[in-house]
Motif scaffolding. Structure first.
Motif, short mmCIF file in Angstrom:
data_model
loop_
_atom_site.label_atom_id
_atom_site.label_comp_id
_atom_site.label_asym_id
_atom_site.label_seq_id
_atom_site.Cartn_x
_atom_site.Cartn_y
_atom_site.Cartn_z
N UNK A 181 31.98 40.63 31.05
CA UNK A 181 31.00 39.54 31.18
C UNK A 181 30.48 39.41 32.61
N UNK A 182 31.36 39.66 33.58
CA UNK A 182 30.92 39.58 34.97
C UNK A 182 30.03 40.75 35.34
N UNK A 193 33.76 24.90 35.67
CA UNK A 193 33.67 26.28 36.14
C UNK A 193 34.13 26.31 37.60
N UNK A 242 24.70 33.30 30.24
CA UNK A 242 25.88 34.08 30.62
C UNK A 242 26.54 33.54 31.88
N UNK A 284 51.16 45.98 42.32
CA UNK A 284 49.71 45.91 42.17
C UNK A 284 49.00 46.94 43.04
N UNK A 338 37.82 33.38 44.91
CA UNK A 338 37.59 34.58 44.11
C UNK A 338 38.79 34.89 43.22
N UNK A 339 39.68 33.90 43.04
CA UNK A 339 40.84 34.13 42.18
C UNK A 339 40.57 33.78 40.73
N UNK A 340 39.35 33.28 40.47
CA UNK A 340 38.98 32.95 39.09
C UNK A 340 37.68 33.66 38.74
N UNK A 341 37.54 33.99 37.48
CA UNK A 341 36.28 34.58 37.04
C UNK A 341 35.20 33.51 37.12
N UNK A 394 27.13 30.41 34.34
CA UNK A 394 27.02 28.96 34.51
C UNK A 394 26.48 28.56 35.87
N UNK A 395 26.57 29.46 36.87
CA UNK A 395 26.11 29.09 38.21
C UNK A 395 24.60 28.98 38.29
N UNK A 398 42.35 43.59 27.50
CA UNK A 398 41.84 42.21 27.46
C UNK A 398 41.10 41.88 28.75
N UNK A 453 32.86 27.35 40.30
CA UNK A 453 31.92 26.98 41.37
C UNK A 453 31.71 25.47 41.47
N UNK A 479 22.59 27.57 35.91
CA UNK A 479 22.03 26.39 35.25
C UNK A 479 21.93 25.20 36.17
N UNK A 495 42.78 41.25 40.02
CA UNK A 495 44.15 41.45 40.50
C UNK A 495 45.05 40.32 40.00
N UNK A 496 44.52 39.09 40.05
CA UNK A 496 45.31 37.95 39.56
C UNK A 496 45.67 38.14 38.10
N UNK A 497 44.67 38.51 37.28
CA UNK A 497 44.95 38.69 35.86
C UNK A 497 45.98 39.80 35.63
N UNK A 553 39.19 39.89 43.34
CA UNK A 553 40.55 39.37 43.41
C UNK A 553 41.02 38.78 42.08
N UNK A 554 40.10 38.17 41.31
CA UNK A 554 40.58 37.55 40.07
C UNK A 554 41.07 38.58 39.07
N UNK A 598 32.39 33.16 35.71
CA UNK A 598 31.57 32.86 34.54
C UNK A 598 32.40 32.38 33.34
N UNK A 599 33.66 32.05 33.58
CA UNK A 599 34.48 31.47 32.51
C UNK A 599 35.02 30.13 32.98
N UNK A 633 37.12 41.09 28.23
CA UNK A 633 36.67 39.72 28.40
C UNK A 633 36.13 39.45 29.80
N UNK A 634 36.92 39.78 30.81
CA UNK A 634 36.56 39.32 32.15
C UNK A 634 35.69 40.31 32.92
N UNK A 654 46.99 34.04 45.57
CA UNK A 654 46.33 34.82 46.60
C UNK A 654 45.57 33.95 47.58
#
Lengths: 320, 324
Positions: A240-241, B151, A314, B58, B102-105, A316-317, A232, B153, A319, A221-223, A218-219, B107-108, A236-237, B97
């Protein structure tokens, strides 16, 4: 993060100790014993047997043998080979270099090529490239490594006469300096190529499915809804994921690679630890085997620690 | 004084693959005035999210065919070219949404993501500019600037939903689409957020589309309601009137399945039957098989929207003379 690294190192040490224990038990319950091999086929002199047993401490109870092995190992002494009467450390040291030269570069190259192919396939799902790559990796995945190695030898060494079929250097030429490096690389090409080809499918599949999955998150789609450029978003997104599972797979395949390289070393007569292990198994050379298993488990444990730390950097979840 | 922000005319969305077509949204037409808060309600699969995704462009072009017009501030959202669309996105038209988790990555850092979105439309922004703006908005949804460094989470679902809402307001969009934006929240948090949203609308001069299957959300936060059933818009009208005297039998059924806080208690009724197969085209009222008032006329042809009152219409033949 420091706490995590220390924790990881500690659990790595425990793993290595457990491997040490399991190896000790396994080797002692396997049929056959080194004394018989040393005495030769037709010799059954009980006095010689007793003398040999005493010399190597095999007449001691198991726990004494275990304790002695553990303490000497910690001091960096892996004992002497039952068969060759040479320090095991020396024997492994002279063979480990060629193995590492084979294992790490092949894993890295397979990772890069496999992941790149997977990403490309996912970006153009259903296209000609995707179909070709998928088919190719299925075929590679189905091939036994030794068979692929033999086929490559037939093609590149026998038929085309482009590359040497075995060994690590041309013994007769006696190259030095840059020529020597070039010679090693020429010899490296086929065994390395085989390992790379065998490992590509794992990275390909995980990279492709991972990119496809992240693209549907979903993120993403948001971007898109924010008007961010596809480039981009991907660079970037998505990247990395999507790379996280690939890192995990790298750790797993590395473990298989380090222990499974024996077959390839045998096919290409590569002077690495693989053949050392194989000979030691045939001759029941306990100390060499123990030494090799220990070295392999240390390498696997270290690789896992490195992979875990990279993963934590890579994601953060992780750590905690 | 009322100015039309979005005017949808005969919008159809058809999902297709090799085997079949699914008519997800059929001939949707309604308009939204400046300052409106429009609730789109309907059960799962009624096409309300599809409608929103179509407006946001979309939907994957390969599998979804969109026809009709959607005039947004003088431009047709459905045909405007990619560059102009990218300019409209988030600046004039933004979205929240359902699944904030799940609307954010993952790992950033949240700040990094907001900053990137900020730079989409202001590439030359000074360092710290995005943060300043974001912190201001986070305050609006009752969050501290601490969130910037965290982050996803590390936040709860409710907090993330607030961040998503704050993020959607980054450029003061003219139109905000909230697709089930409060559905995943508990009623207390939902109530708080709805109040904050209404408060923000007054200060920010914003128009909103609220997609939900929860009538109470519509009742609490909208002034206009669009009821969808099986891809059809069956009723459009002012919230107060529609909730009180629903014109379309489906709306009546839908309202009958929600408990009421005020007034007499009555047994909740489910609408009998289930949603029709949308891969078929129907030449009758789509609700007729489940409708308690269905007559011969309903099965002869698909009814056209009938004017019931001011800004109030219903796609039902029985509404010709007023109430069904």
């Amino acid at each position: 993060m420091t706490k995590y690294v220390i924790k990881r190192l500690f659990s790595g040490l425990i793993t290595i100790f457990l491997v040490f224990v399991i190896n000790f038990i396994l080797i002692h319950i396997a049929p056959g014993d080194p004394v018989s091999v040393m005495m030769g086929k037709d010799n059954n002199d009980p006095e010689l047997r007793a003398a040999l047993m005493a010399k190597y401490g095999l007449d001691q109870p198991l726990y004494v043998q275990f304790y002695r092995q553990l303490t000497t190992t910690i001091r960096g002494d892996l004992g002497d080979s039952y068969i060759y009467s040479r320090p095991v450390v020396d024997m492994i040291a002279e063979k480990i270099g060629p193995t590492l030269l084979l294992v790490f570069p092949s894993a890295l190259i397979a990772l890069i090529i496999g992941a790149a192919m997977g990403i490309l396939s996912a970006r153009h799902e259903g296209s000609v490239i995707d179909v070709i790559f998928s088919g190719l990796t299925y075929i590679l995945n189905a091939m036994p490594s030794f068979w692929l190695g033999l086929m490559l030898i037939i093609l590149f060494a026998t038929r085309l006469n482009l590359l040497p079929s075995s060994g690590m250097i041309d013994v007769r030429a006696g190259y030095t300096g840059f020529r020597y490096i070039l010679d090693v690389l020429r010899h490296l090409a086929l065994p390395l190529g085989t390992l790379v080809l065998i490992n590509i499918p794992y990275y390909y599949r995980i990279a492709k499915s991972s990119v496809l999955q992240v693209t549907n998150e979903e993120f993403i789609t948001t971007f898109r809804a924010t008007g961010m450029s596809e480039r981009k978003i991907f660079n970037k997104y998505v990247f990395k994921n999507a790379i996280l599972p690939v890192v995990t797979v790298f750790g797993i395949t590395m473990a298989f690679l380090i222990s499974g390289v024996t077959l390839i070393e045998t096919v290409f007569a590569w002077p690495g630890t693989g053949r050392l292990t194989l000979t030691a198994i045939n001759q029941r050379d306990y100390t060499v085997l123990m030494g090799m298993y220990l070295v392999v488990s240390v390498m696997v444990a270290l690789t896992m620690i490195v992979v875990d730390i990279v993963y934590a950097l890579l994601d953060p979840r992780i750590r905690y | 004084m009322s100015e039309t922000v979005l005017s949808i005319d005969n919008l159809c969305v058809t999902y297709k693959n090799r085997q079949k077509k699914v008519y997800a949204v059929k001939n949707a037409s309604f308009s939204i005035e400046k300052g409106d808060a429009v609730g789109i309600v309907g059960e799962s699969g009624s096409g309300k999210s599809t409608l929103a995704m179509a407006l946001l462009r979309l939907l994957p072009a390969r599998t979804a065919e969109v026809t009709g017009k959607a005039d947004f501030l003088g431009r047709d959202l459905l045909t405007v070219d990619d560059k102009a669309l990218a300019d409209l996105r988030w600046k004039e038209l933004s979205v929240v949404f359902q699944k904030a988790m799940s609307s954010f990555s993952p790992v950033h850092r949240i700040g990094e993501q907001i900053e990137d979105i900020y730079r989409v439309h202001t590439p030359n922004a000074q360092k710290g500019e995005a943060k300043e703006r974001a912190v201001e908005l986070l305050k609006l949804v009752n969050l501290g600037d601490r969130v910037w460094r965290l982050y996803p989470h590390e936040l709860s679902g409710g907090m993330l939903q607030r961040v998503a809402i704050a993020m959607s307001l980054l450029f003061n969009p003219r139109l905000l689409i909230m697709d089930e934006a409060t559905t995943a929240l508990d009623v207390v948090t939902q109530g708080q957020l709805l109040n904050e949203i209404k408060h923000m609308e007054e200060t920010l001069d914003m128009t909103r589309i609220m997609i939900t299957h929860d009538m109470s959300v519509v009742a609490a936060s909208c002034n206009k309601v669009v009821v969808m059933y099986a891809g059809d818009i069956v009723e459009v009208g002012p919230v107060k009137k529609v909730l009180k005297t629903p014109a379309h039998p489906y709306t009546q059924g839908l309202l009958g399945s929600f408990p009421s806080l005020k007034g007499e208690t009555h047994a909740l009724r489910a609408i009998p039957g289930s949603i029709p197969d949308l891969s078929q085209q129907y030449n009758e009222c789509i609700f007729a098989p489940r409708c308690p008032h269905a007559t011969e006329a309903c099965r002869k042809a698909r009814p056209e929207p009938v004017q019931v009152g001011e800004g109030w219409s219903s796609r039902c033949v029985l509404c010709g003379g007023g109430k069904a």
